[in-house]
Design a protein around this motif. Structure first.
Motif, PDB file in Angstrom:
ATOM      1  N   THR A   1      51.393  48.438  21.023  1.00 25.89           N
ATOM      2  CA  THR A   1      50.074  48.287  20.405  1.00 25.89           C
ATOM      3  C   THR A   1      48.984  48.880  21.285  1.00 25.89           C
ATOM      4  N   ASN A   2      48.031  49.511  20.631  1.00 22.00           N
ATOM      5  CA  ASN A   2      46.849  49.989  21.357  1.00 22.00           C
ATOM      6  C   ASN A   2      45.616  49.430  20.692  1.00 22.00           C
ATOM      7  N   ILE A   3      44.654  49.049  21.497  1.00 23.74           N
ATOM      8  CA  ILE A   3      43.394  48.569  20.946  1.00 23.74           C
ATOM      9  C   ILE A   3      42.377  49.683  21.120  1.00 23.74           C
ATOM     10  N   SER A   4      41.752  50.084  20.003  1.00 27.83           N
ATOM     11  CA  SER A   4      40.800  51.186  20.134  1.00 27.83           C
ATOM     12  C   SER A   4      39.536  50.890  19.351  1.00 27.83           C
ATOM     13  N   GLY A   5      38.592  51.807  19.448  1.00 31.49           N
ATOM     14  CA  GLY A   5      37.359  51.708  18.682  1.00 31.49           C
ATOM     15  C   GLY A   5      36.533  50.498  19.075  1.00 31.49           C
ATOM     16  N   ILE A   6      35.939  49.874  18.059  1.00 27.20           N
ATOM     17  CA  ILE A   6      34.991  48.794  18.300  1.00 27.20           C
ATOM     18  C   ILE A   6      35.647  47.622  19.034  1.00 27.20           C
ATOM     19  N   TRP A   7      36.925  47.335  18.711  1.00 24.73           N
ATOM     20  CA  TRP A   7      37.593  46.198  19.342  1.00 24.73           C
ATOM     21  C   TRP A   7      37.777  46.410  20.840  1.00 24.73           C
ATOM     22  N   ALA A   8      38.057  47.644  21.196  1.00 21.85           N
ATOM     23  CA  ALA A   8      38.205  47.943  22.623  1.00 21.85           C
ATOM     24  C   ALA A   8      36.883  47.705  23.349  1.00 21.85           C
ATOM     25  N   TRP A   9      35.804  48.143  22.709  1.00 18.81           N
ATOM     26  CA  TRP A   9      34.487  47.939  23.333  1.00 18.81           C
ATOM     27  C   TRP A   9      34.140  46.465  23.440  1.00 18.81           C
ATOM     28  N   ILE A  10      34.442  45.725  22.372  1.00 18.26           N
ATOM     29  CA  ILE A  10      34.160  44.283  22.406  1.00 18.26           C
ATOM     30  C   ILE A  10      34.918  43.630  23.565  1.00 18.26           C
ATOM     31  N   LEU A  11      36.174  44.040  23.706  1.00 25.64           N
ATOM     32  CA  LEU A  11      37.012  43.490  24.766  1.00 25.64           C
ATOM     33  C   LEU A  11      36.419  43.785  26.143  1.00 25.64           C
ATOM     34  N   VAL A  12      36.091  45.058  26.359  1.00 25.04           N
ATOM     35  CA  VAL A  12      35.591  45.471  27.677  1.00 25.04           C
ATOM     36  C   VAL A  12      34.245  44.817  27.981  1.00 25.04           C
ATOM     37  N   ILE A  13      33.355  44.848  26.986  1.00 29.57           N
ATOM     38  CA  ILE A  13      32.029  44.273  27.233  1.00 29.57           C
ATOM     39  C   ILE A  13      32.136  42.755  27.405  1.00 29.57           C
ATOM     40  N   GLY A  14      33.026  42.150  26.619  1.00 26.60           N
ATOM     41  CA  GLY A  14      33.243  40.710  26.778  1.00 26.60           C
ATOM     42  C   GLY A  14      33.711  40.368  28.181  1.00 26.60           C
ATOM     43  N   ALA A  15      34.659  41.163  28.702  1.00 25.75           N
ATOM     44  CA  ALA A  15      35.176  40.901  30.046  1.00 25.75           C
ATOM     45  C   ALA A  15      34.072  41.040  31.084  1.00 25.75           C
ATOM     46  N   ILE A  16      33.267  42.091  30.946  1.00 25.00           N
ATOM     47  CA  ILE A  16      32.167  42.291  31.896  1.00 25.00           C
ATOM     48  C   ILE A  16      31.178  41.126  31.802  1.00 25.00           C
ATOM     49  N   ALA A  17      30.918  40.681  30.572  1.00 19.36           N
ATOM     50  CA  ALA A  17      29.960  39.583  30.385  1.00 19.36           C
ATOM     51  C   ALA A  17      30.460  38.300  31.054  1.00 19.36           C
ATOM     52  N   VAL A  18      31.744  38.000  30.878  1.00 21.63           N
ATOM     53  CA  VAL A  18      32.295  36.791  31.509  1.00 21.63           C
ATOM     54  C   VAL A  18      32.150  36.883  33.024  1.00 21.63           C
ATOM     55  N   PHE A  19      32.505  38.052  33.561  1.00 20.43           N
ATOM     56  CA  PHE A  19      32.393  38.244  35.008  1.00 20.43           C
ATOM     57  C   PHE A  19      30.944  38.066  35.467  1.00 20.43           C
ATOM     58  N   ALA A  20      30.009  38.688  34.713  1.00 20.58           N
ATOM     59  CA  ALA A  20      28.597  38.594  35.085  1.00 20.58           C
ATOM     60  C   ALA A  20      28.127  37.143  35.043  1.00 20.58           C
ATOM     61  N   LEU A  21      28.570  36.407  34.035  1.00 18.88           N
ATOM     62  CA  LEU A  21      28.163  35.004  33.926  1.00 18.88           C
ATOM     63  C   LEU A  21      28.651  34.196  35.121  1.00 18.88           C
ATOM     64  N   LEU A  22      29.903  34.451  35.532  1.00 20.30           N
ATOM     65  CA  LEU A  22      30.441  33.726  36.689  1.00 20.30           C
ATOM     66  C   LEU A  22      29.629  34.043  37.940  1.00 20.30           C
ATOM     67  N   ARG A  23      29.331  35.326  38.136  1.00 20.74           N
ATOM     68  CA  ARG A  23      28.535  35.703  39.313  1.00 20.74           C
ATOM     69  C   ARG A  23      27.152  35.055  39.251  1.00 20.74           C
ATOM     70  N   LEU A  24      26.556  35.062  38.049  1.00 21.15           N
ATOM     71  CA  LEU A  24      25.226  34.474  37.889  1.00 21.15           C
ATOM     72  C   LEU A  24      25.243  32.981  38.196  1.00 21.15           C
ATOM     73  N   SER A  25      26.272  32.304  37.721  1.00 23.26           N
ATOM     74  CA  SER A  25      26.308  30.851  37.952  1.00 23.26           C
ATOM     75  C   SER A  25      26.481  30.564  39.441  1.00 23.26           C
ATOM     76  N   THR A  26      27.243  31.427  40.125  1.00 20.30           N
ATOM     77  CA  THR A  26      27.362  31.259  41.576  1.00 20.30           C
ATOM     78  C   THR A  26      26.002  31.439  42.242  1.00 20.30           C
ATOM     79  N   LEU A  27      25.278  32.487  41.805  1.00 21.69           N
ATOM     80  CA  LEU A  27      23.959  32.754  42.383  1.00 21.69           C
ATOM     81  C   LEU A  27      23.006  31.592  42.133  1.00 21.69           C
ATOM     82  N   ARG A  28      23.006  31.102  40.887  1.00 25.44           N
ATOM     83  CA  ARG A  28      22.131  29.970  40.542  1.00 25.44           C
ATOM     84  C   ARG A  28      22.432  28.757  41.417  1.00 25.44           C
ATOM     85  N   ALA A  29      23.725  28.481  41.584  1.00 25.32           N
ATOM     86  CA  ALA A  29      24.118  27.315  42.386  1.00 25.32           C
ATOM     87  C   ALA A  29      23.624  27.470  43.818  1.00 25.32           C
TER      88      ALA A  29
END
Ligand code: ATP
Ligand code: MG
Lengths: 254, 403
Positions: free
Chosen positions: B177-205
């Motif tokens: 299976t390959n994930i392409s198009g919009i779903w691939a972007w959603i996946l990648v951006i979602g992963a970056i967003a989760v990572f950014a949120l974790l970093r942000l919460s560390t910074l806030r703390a």
């Protein structure tokens, strides 16, 4: 005597045929540093292990805050407010000062975060504690493996008082330390007493560490109480004499 | 020491000492030397072969690294507590054969069969771990024995033909299976967003605790780095078929396991035990339980890696799980973790090390292949790289100790 927080009365302990302790008594008071001295094999470590709950005494009384305690296990004694720092320190060299201070008692978030570590809170608390103990020269984020012997010793001591015990027992905190590092530890020991803790410290360094940093000296010889001195009114020779016993000791020391 | 002495000492020494580069390389920047090595290999092979940097080839390379990488990923947990598991390859073999048997013989739905395989791997790991902690025998002996035992079980599970064919069972779709198009972007951006949120919460703390906190270093730079890498991979593979499922799974597992190892109490316990098990025990950490969990994770990951391999190779056979003794699969999985900076003596290393190690091994194999170098030379180079990696690692450690 009303200040006594932990008293041992007539403690005896034997290992097979070896009588490690015979009828030993000892008192620790709030705000006082007591030195426990004696020759190798005199029973100092055994006495500390009785106080920390590692060894159950064969006979004698263990009185803590005026109540007699049945020595059961080390965790119960620690919960009661008696913390022990052994010579090996039990630090993890690959972790930093904050992680070592809170090891096994980490502050964490809720379960759905997988008990995420609350590092910031731990670091803040660690910073405050070290500041209160005048240990702010210790780097919080540095692996303790890269630190000096004195700093490591002080971190181990700081960890023992993190949860506000009433008594701290230190088994040979200066054994492996240089003179200046031992002075750092001495300063910390006095600092603990000034916060109202009762401190017991085993040391072989009579002339410097013991005379300069303690209030009272208890001498053990062959597992028995041999003498008790006020640290301000005694010379090193007198203490050594009591440790080894007899006049030949004076000659050896002199 | 008098009171004035203490005061003097206190005044002269309040500034927090800065941690040197060598010290940082020993901890949170540990992955930098391997990453640089990987980059150097990429540059080298791109000058040697025109095909190397094409989307198709990089796609192959990435997918090639996933099975070894996932097995190495689980192995990291066992290595961190100062143990080793020599049965991971055999576990992957048995789990994949079990999964195939359930699908082919019993017609069990694929998700269930996969879950059963992974569970089987975890149970194998947990049993090894329990045995090791209970009896106190060295883990390399126990797991060596378990590995051989599992090789036997694998042969018994296989039919007389020695093979289960998985083509047209649906299992082959996992890897294809390959994930392409919009779903691939959603996946990648979602992963970056989760990572950014974790970093942000560390910074806030950190800000809440009134500690030094840098938005640039703590959030912007790490998020930019992860973002560039993920988006880069996506852009590169987009014009082919999109993101291959094995890669998505590998990166996902990598993210979750990195979180487990570096953000949770369980993870910290792994490091503590690996360095000083007695200290950990006295601090109240349940050493045996943590070790058993580490072995279970390694077993589960190995099983999953084996199932992924079965899906890619369209079947399972005698040689699944690297064949008798684990063969190249076992050696490369251990090598991947070690090249990635995970110490065999416990307590040091990062989960992403499995990624870098697996990528380096796959890159060497892929690049030399394109250059037309014979297989024996490939083994020689991989072996040398392993020795070089451990030596560099040791050098960095020495530097950190000296500072
Ligand atoms: N667990 C044990 N089993 C058997 N004998 C023991 C044990 N612990 C201590 N002993 C014995 O008890 C005696 C007192 O030992 P202890 O360790 O208390 O001495 P110490 O005063 O701490 O000596 P040192 O200055 O060398 O540390 C010694 O004869 C020792 O061999
Ligand atoms: Mg002793």
């Amino acid at each position: 005597m009303t200040d006594a927080i932990l008293s041992l009365r007539g403690i005896s302990k034997h290992f097979g045929g070896v009588k490690a302790l015979t009828d030993v008594s000892l008192e620790l008071e709030r705000g006082k540093v007591v030195a426990l001295v004696g020759d190798n094999g005199a029973g100092k470590s055994t006495l500390v292990k009785v106080m920390s709950g590692v060894h159950r005494p064969d006979s004698g009384k263990y009185i803590f805050e005026e109540r007699e305690i049945q020595v059961s296990d080390p965790a119960a004694i620690a919960d009661m407010g008696v913390q022990t720092v052994y010579q090996d320190l039990a630090l993890c060299n690959n972790l930093d000062a904050v992680q070592n201070l809170f090891l096994g008692r980490e502050m964490t978030g809720p379960w759905w975060t997988g008990f995420r570590l609350n590092r910031a809170e731990a670091e803040r608390k660690a910073r405050d504690v070290l500041k209160r103990l005048r240990l702010d020269s210790i780097s919080l984020r540095r692996n303790v493996g890269a630190m000096s012997g004195g700093q490591r010793q002080n971190i181990a001591i700081a960890r023992s008082i993190l949860w506000e015990p009433k008594v701290v027992l230190l088994d040979e905190p200066t054994a492996a330390l240089s003179h200046s590092a031992a002075e750092q530890v001495g300063a910390l020991v006095r600092e603990l007493a000034s916060h109202g803790l009762a401190v017991l410290v085993i040391s072989h360094d009579i002339h410097h560490f013991v005379l300069e940093n303690t209030d009272r000296i208890e001498v053990l010889r062959l597992g028995r109480n041999a003498a008790s001195f006020n640290s301000k009114e005694v010379t090193g020779e007198q203490v050594v004499n009591a440790m080894v016993g007899g006049n030949e000791a004076v000659n050896m020391a002199g | 020491m008098t009171v004035s002495d203490i005061k003097k000492q206190n005044i002269t020494a309040t500034a927090q000492p800065k941690r040197g580069l060598s010290e940082r390389l020993g901890s949170e920047l540990r992955f930098v030397p391997v990453a640089v090595g990987l980059l150097a290999l990429f540059l080298f092979f791109s000058t040697q072969s025109d095909v190397f940097l094409t989307s198709r080839n990089l796609n192959n390379l990435l997918v090639q690294s996933t099975v070894t990488g996932i097995i190495a990923l689980g192995l990291v947990f066992v290595l961190l507590v100062g143990e080793i598991d020599l049965s991971v390859a055999a576990t992957s073999g048995v789990a994949s054969v079990l999964m195939a048997q359930l699908v082919v013989e019993a017609g069990i739905p694929i998700p269930l069969a996969v879950a059963a395989g992974v569970l089987c791997g975890m149970v194998i790991g947990a049993i090894s771990g329990r045995w090791i902690t209970l009896i106190g025998v060295p883990s390399f002996v126990v797991t060596l024995g378990v590995g051989l035992l599992l090789n036997g079980v694998q042969l018994m599970l296989l039919p007389r033909t020695g093979r289960y064919n998985l083509l047209n069972t649906g299992v082959e779709k996992i890897a294809a299976t390959n994930i392409s198009g919009i779903w691939a972007w959603i996946l990648v951006i979602g992963a970056i967003a989760v990572f950014a949120l974790l970093r942000l919460s560390t910074l806030r703390a950190r800000q809440r605790a009134e500690l030094d906190a840098s938005f640039t270093w703590g959030v912007i730079l790490p998020v930019a780095l992860v973002g560039v890498v993920l988006v880069g991979i996506l852009l590169f593979l987009e014009n082919l078929h999109g993101l291959p499922m094995p890669l998505i799974i590998f990166v996902g597992l990598l993210g979750v396991m990195t979180y487990v190892a570096s953000e949770t109490r369980f993870g910290l316990s792994l490091y503590a035990i690996g360095n000083n098990a007695e200290a950990a025990r006295r601090a109240g950490i349940k050493v045996d339980r943590i070790k058993i969990t580490a072995f279970a994770i390694a077993g589960g990951m190995a099983a999953f890696g084996g199932i992924l391999a079965a899906s890619r190779l369209l079947g399972v056979s005698v040689s699944s799980g690297g064949g008798i003794g684990g063969g190249a699969l076992l050696l490369e999985s251990i090598a991947a973790a070690v090249i990635g900076g995970v110490s065999l003596f416990g307590g040091r290393g990062m989960v992403v090390g499995a990624l870098f190690g697996a990528l380096i091994i796959a890159t060497v194999s892929n690049g030399l292949n394109l250059m037309g170098v014979a297989n024996e030379a490939r083994l020689v180079v991989t072996g040398l790289l392993l020795v070089l990696a451990v030596s560099i690692d040791r050098g960095i450690e020495r530097l950190a100790e000296r500072s």
